[in-house]
Design a protein around this motif. Structure first.
Motif, PDB file in Angstrom:
ATOM      1  N   PRO A 183      -6.651   0.677  43.975  1.00 34.34           N
ATOM      2  CA  PRO A 183      -7.680   0.192  44.909  1.00 34.34           C
ATOM      3  C   PRO A 183      -9.008  -0.089  44.207  1.00 34.34           C
ATOM      4  N   GLY A 184      -9.637  -1.175  44.600  1.00 36.38           N
ATOM      5  CA  GLY A 184     -10.940  -1.533  44.021  1.00 36.38           C
ATOM      6  C   GLY A 184     -10.845  -2.448  42.819  1.00 36.38           C
ATOM      7  N   LYS A 185      -9.663  -2.524  42.183  1.00 40.75           N
ATOM      8  CA  LYS A 185      -9.524  -3.415  41.022  1.00 40.75           C
ATOM      9  C   LYS A 185      -9.481  -4.876  41.498  1.00 40.75           C
ATOM     10  N   HIS A 186      -9.675  -5.768  40.545  1.00 42.51           N
ATOM     11  CA  HIS A 186      -9.808  -7.197  40.867  1.00 42.51           C
ATOM     12  C   HIS A 186      -8.541  -7.953  40.471  1.00 42.51           C
ATOM     13  N   LEU A 187      -7.866  -8.520  41.456  1.00 39.31           N
ATOM     14  CA  LEU A 187      -6.636  -9.293  41.230  1.00 39.31           C
ATOM     15  C   LEU A 187      -6.908 -10.784  41.398  1.00 39.31           C
ATOM     16  N   GLY A 188      -6.468 -11.575  40.429  1.00 37.97           N
ATOM     17  CA  GLY A 188      -6.477 -13.027  40.572  1.00 37.97           C
ATOM     18  C   GLY A 188      -5.073 -13.483  40.957  1.00 37.97           C
ATOM     19  N   VAL A 189      -4.982 -14.406  41.911  1.00 37.55           N
ATOM     20  CA  VAL A 189      -3.688 -14.967  42.289  1.00 37.55           C
ATOM     21  C   VAL A 189      -3.728 -16.448  41.948  1.00 37.55           C
ATOM     22  N   ALA A 190      -2.980 -16.840  40.923  1.00 37.33           N
ATOM     23  CA  ALA A 190      -2.973 -18.241  40.508  1.00 37.33           C
ATOM     24  C   ALA A 190      -1.863 -18.993  41.244  1.00 37.33           C
ATOM     25  N   GLY A 191      -2.233 -20.090  41.931  1.00 39.95           N
ATOM     26  CA  GLY A 191      -1.269 -20.882  42.696  1.00 39.95           C
ATOM     27  C   GLY A 191      -1.168 -20.338  44.109  1.00 39.95           C
ATOM     28  N   LEU A 192      -1.702 -21.072  45.070  1.00 39.44           N
ATOM     29  CA  LEU A 192      -1.658 -20.586  46.451  1.00 39.44           C
ATOM     30  C   LEU A 192      -0.559 -21.334  47.213  1.00 39.44           C
ATOM     31  N   GLY A 193       0.680 -20.911  46.964  1.00 36.73           N
ATOM     32  CA  GLY A 193       1.822 -21.470  47.681  1.00 36.73           C
ATOM     33  C   GLY A 193       2.543 -20.341  48.409  1.00 36.73           C
ATOM     34  N   GLY A 194       3.875 -20.471  48.502  1.00 36.10           N
ATOM     35  CA  GLY A 194       4.671 -19.455  49.205  1.00 36.10           C
ATOM     36  C   GLY A 194       4.481 -18.063  48.612  1.00 36.10           C
ATOM     37  N   LEU A 195       4.653 -17.945  47.293  1.00 38.21           N
ATOM     38  CA  LEU A 195       4.487 -16.640  46.637  1.00 38.21           C
ATOM     39  C   LEU A 195       3.024 -16.209  46.651  1.00 38.21           C
ATOM     40  N   GLY A 196       2.152 -17.135  46.291  1.00 33.28           N
ATOM     41  CA  GLY A 196       0.740 -16.807  46.129  1.00 33.28           C
ATOM     42  C   GLY A 196       0.096 -16.273  47.396  1.00 33.28           C
ATOM     43  N   HIS A 197       0.382 -16.903  48.532  1.00 35.75           N
ATOM     44  CA  HIS A 197      -0.313 -16.463  49.753  1.00 35.75           C
ATOM     45  C   HIS A 197       0.150 -15.078  50.193  1.00 35.75           C
ATOM     46  N   VAL A 198       1.419 -14.741  49.883  1.00 38.95           N
ATOM     47  CA  VAL A 198       1.884 -13.376  50.190  1.00 38.95           C
ATOM     48  C   VAL A 198       1.231 -12.382  49.221  1.00 38.95           C
ATOM     49  N   ALA A 199       1.042 -12.809  47.967  1.00 41.28           N
ATOM     50  CA  ALA A 199       0.380 -11.934  46.979  1.00 41.28           C
ATOM     51  C   ALA A 199      -1.046 -11.600  47.426  1.00 41.28           C
ATOM     52  N   THR A 247     -13.732 -11.153  34.386  1.00 40.06           N
ATOM     53  CA  THR A 247     -14.015 -10.350  35.595  1.00 40.06           C
ATOM     54  C   THR A 247     -12.776  -9.754  36.258  1.00 40.06           C
ATOM     55  N   MET A 248     -11.601 -10.134  35.792  1.00 41.35           N
ATOM     56  CA  MET A 248     -10.396  -9.709  36.536  1.00 41.35           C
ATOM     57  C   MET A 248      -9.597  -8.656  35.780  1.00 41.35           C
ATOM     58  N   ASP A 249      -9.017  -7.724  36.528  1.00 38.13           N
ATOM     59  CA  ASP A 249      -8.167  -6.699  35.918  1.00 38.13           C
ATOM     60  C   ASP A 249      -6.733  -7.190  35.776  1.00 38.13           C
ATOM     61  N   TYR A 250      -6.299  -7.942  36.772  1.00 36.01           N
ATOM     62  CA  TYR A 250      -4.912  -8.439  36.757  1.00 36.01           C
ATOM     63  C   TYR A 250      -4.868  -9.868  37.303  1.00 36.01           C
ATOM     64  N   ILE A 251      -3.884 -10.629  36.834  1.00 38.97           N
ATOM     65  CA  ILE A 251      -3.610 -11.942  37.451  1.00 38.97           C
ATOM     66  C   ILE A 251      -2.107 -12.043  37.665  1.00 38.97           C
ATOM     67  N   ILE A 252      -1.728 -12.483  38.856  1.00 41.77           N
ATOM     68  CA  ILE A 252      -0.331 -12.828  39.077  1.00 41.77           C
ATOM     69  C   ILE A 252      -0.268 -14.353  39.160  1.00 41.77           C
ATOM     70  N   ASP A 253       0.540 -14.944  38.283  1.00 41.48           N
ATOM     71  CA  ASP A 253       0.588 -16.400  38.122  1.00 41.48           C
ATOM     72  C   ASP A 253       1.848 -16.945  38.801  1.00 41.48           C
ATOM     73  N   THR A 254       1.660 -17.647  39.915  1.00 41.37           N
ATOM     74  CA  THR A 254       2.804 -18.170  40.680  1.00 41.37           C
ATOM     75  C   THR A 254       2.935 -19.687  40.550  1.00 41.37           C
ATOM     76  N   LEU A 274      -1.712 -10.290  32.687  1.00 43.71           N
ATOM     77  CA  LEU A 274      -1.320 -11.544  33.335  1.00 43.71           C
ATOM     78  C   LEU A 274       0.192 -11.508  33.521  1.00 43.71           C
ATOM     79  N   VAL A 275       0.634 -11.480  34.763  1.00 43.75           N
ATOM     80  CA  VAL A 275       2.073 -11.464  35.004  1.00 43.75           C
ATOM     81  C   VAL A 275       2.473 -12.790  35.612  1.00 43.75           C
ATOM     82  N   THR A 276       3.404 -13.445  34.926  1.00 43.21           N
ATOM     83  CA  THR A 276       3.818 -14.753  35.397  1.00 43.21           C
ATOM     84  C   THR A 276       5.187 -14.663  36.087  1.00 43.21           C
ATOM     85  N   VAL A 277       5.234 -15.213  37.303  1.00 42.31           N
ATOM     86  CA  VAL A 277       6.490 -15.252  38.050  1.00 42.31           C
ATOM     87  C   VAL A 277       6.924 -16.697  38.339  1.00 42.31           C
ATOM     88  N   GLY A 278       6.018 -17.647  38.176  1.00 43.96           N
ATOM     89  CA  GLY A 278       6.367 -19.068  38.355  1.00 43.96           C
ATOM     90  C   GLY A 278       7.360 -19.480  37.281  1.00 43.96           C
TER      91      GLY A 278
END
Ligand code: NAP
Ligand code: ZN
Length: 359
Positions: A183-199, A247-254, A274-278
């Protein structure tokens, strides 16, 4: 001579299949195996349309075996259970995701990581151990070994819940595994599609600060107002991208297409992940300097095991997380596939199979 798809097995089935790399769908008669002792037969109610379905329908990854009936975000009702089935009853609402089989013996299977079993059987475009082809959820019914069937929580709607079976678990599993839930950490969500919006929704449920990193300026208002993101970055805006460096602690790349990782890695703090799932159809270039100089990590992740998928569904039910969906009829599928290829959907098409699939 090999039997035709509709003669191969005793149970008649009907769906829509793509026949060649045009990816155009049309009605398809085929058959499913008899319900075995460990099997559950499911009448399909709804099925989500994942970007992977488009890639397979159009053979973008080069291993499509036509005709193909995609669909791995399946919600339905149990109509038959085998004599050894313990977890399910006739009439129950259930889900089926990306896999319908695995060896059950290897290290991965023993650790509830069927998704990393070397013999994973995918819900479509794959083969069962007897050589029969698998066909997915763009169809009226399916027969699945109970190990790969999920209880669908009562308070999850079928339409909005269906996409969790692929999109949901694909972002939930890496967030848990890579420790991206503090909690409180900063997540970036790359790609706002089906996966991204749920992330985005999951990130908020974990108590994170969430920033969407998008190539579409038009998605800003809805990302913040509708999905609950804290901020929004357009990759083509150099001023904003620069202000967000480190500025970000984590990024999930969709992101589904080939894209540069350098800007994303630069957004991470030292020790960022940076975790890539795309799954773009060509390799991405890995920029070593920001990785090495910031002790950063790049990882991947593939859906999730059955136990974790159940955990994810229960988590979403508890936190009221569903996908934002556009429910369509089966005869709209070809238009939907074209629109999805252009990222023109907010944010997942879901086919109302039961009420729109007619022979
Ligand atoms: P989607 O709904 O089409 O979303 C993908 C998003 O990527 C788009 O909304 C868009 O977001 C961005 N994008 C698309 N084309 C782009 C381009 N040319 N340049 C920059 N950004 C672009 O797809 P999805 O169903 O979420 O799936 C995303 C990816 O994950 C696909 O590659 C899919 O095959 C893969 N996948 C992997 C797993 C797994 O287990 N690892 C499971 C399911 C799916 P913006 O408009 O915000 O930029
Ligand atoms: Zn999928």
């Amino acid at each position: 001579m090999a039997k035709s798809p509709d003669q191969e097995h005793p149970q008649k089935a009907f769906g829509w299949a793509a026949r060649d790399k045009s990816g155009l769908f049309s009605p398809f008669h085929f058959s499913r195996r008899e319900n075995g002792d460990e099997d559950v037969t499911i009448k399909i109610l709804f099925c989500g349309v994942c970007h992977s379905d488009v890639c397979i329908a159009k053979n973008e990854w080069g291993f499509t075996n036509y005709p193909v009936v995609p669909g791995h975000e399946i919600v339905g009702t149990v109509t038959t259970v085998g004599s050894n089935v313990k977890k399910f009853k006739v009439g129950e609402r259930v889900g089926v995701g990306v896999i319908v089989g695995s060896c059950k013996k290897c290290e991965s299977c023993q650790q509830d990581l069927e998704n990393y079993c070397p013999q994973t059987i995918f819900t479509y475009n794959s083969h069962y151990t007897d050589g029969a082809k698998t066909y997915g959820g763009y169809s009226d019914m399916i027969v699945v070994d109970e190990r790969y069937v999920l209880h669908f929580p009562d308070n999850l709607p079928s339409e909005g819940g269906a996409p969790l079976l692929c999109a949901g678990i694909t972002v939930y599993s890496p967030m848990k595994y890579y420790g991206m839930t503090e909690p409180g950490k900063h997540l970036g969500v790359a790609g706002l599609g089906g996966l991204g919006h749920v992330a985005v929704k999951m990130g908020k449920a974990f108590g994170l600060k969430v920033t969407v990193i998008s190539s579409s300026p038009k998605k800003e208002a809805e990302a913040i107002e509708r999905l609950g993101a804290d901020s929004f970055l357009v990759t083509s805006d150099p001023t904003k991208m620069k202000a967000a460096l480190g500025t970000m602690d984590y990024i999930i790349d969709t992101v589904s297409a080939v894209h540069a990782l350098f800007p994303l890695l630069s957004l991470l703090k030292p020790n960022g992940k940076l975790v890539t799932v795309g799954l773009p159809d060509k390799p991405l270039e890995l920029p070593i300097f920001p990785l090495v100089l910031g002790r950063k990590l790049v990882g991947g992740s593939n859906i999730g095991g059955m136990k974790e998928t159940q955990e994810m569904l229960d988590f979403c039910a508890k936190h009221g997380i569903t996908a934002d969906v556009e429910v369509i009829r089966m005869d709209y599928l070809n238009t939907a596939i074209e629109r999805l290829a252009k990222s023109d959907v907010r944010y997942r098409f879901v086919i109302d199979v039961a009420s729109s699939l007619s022979q």
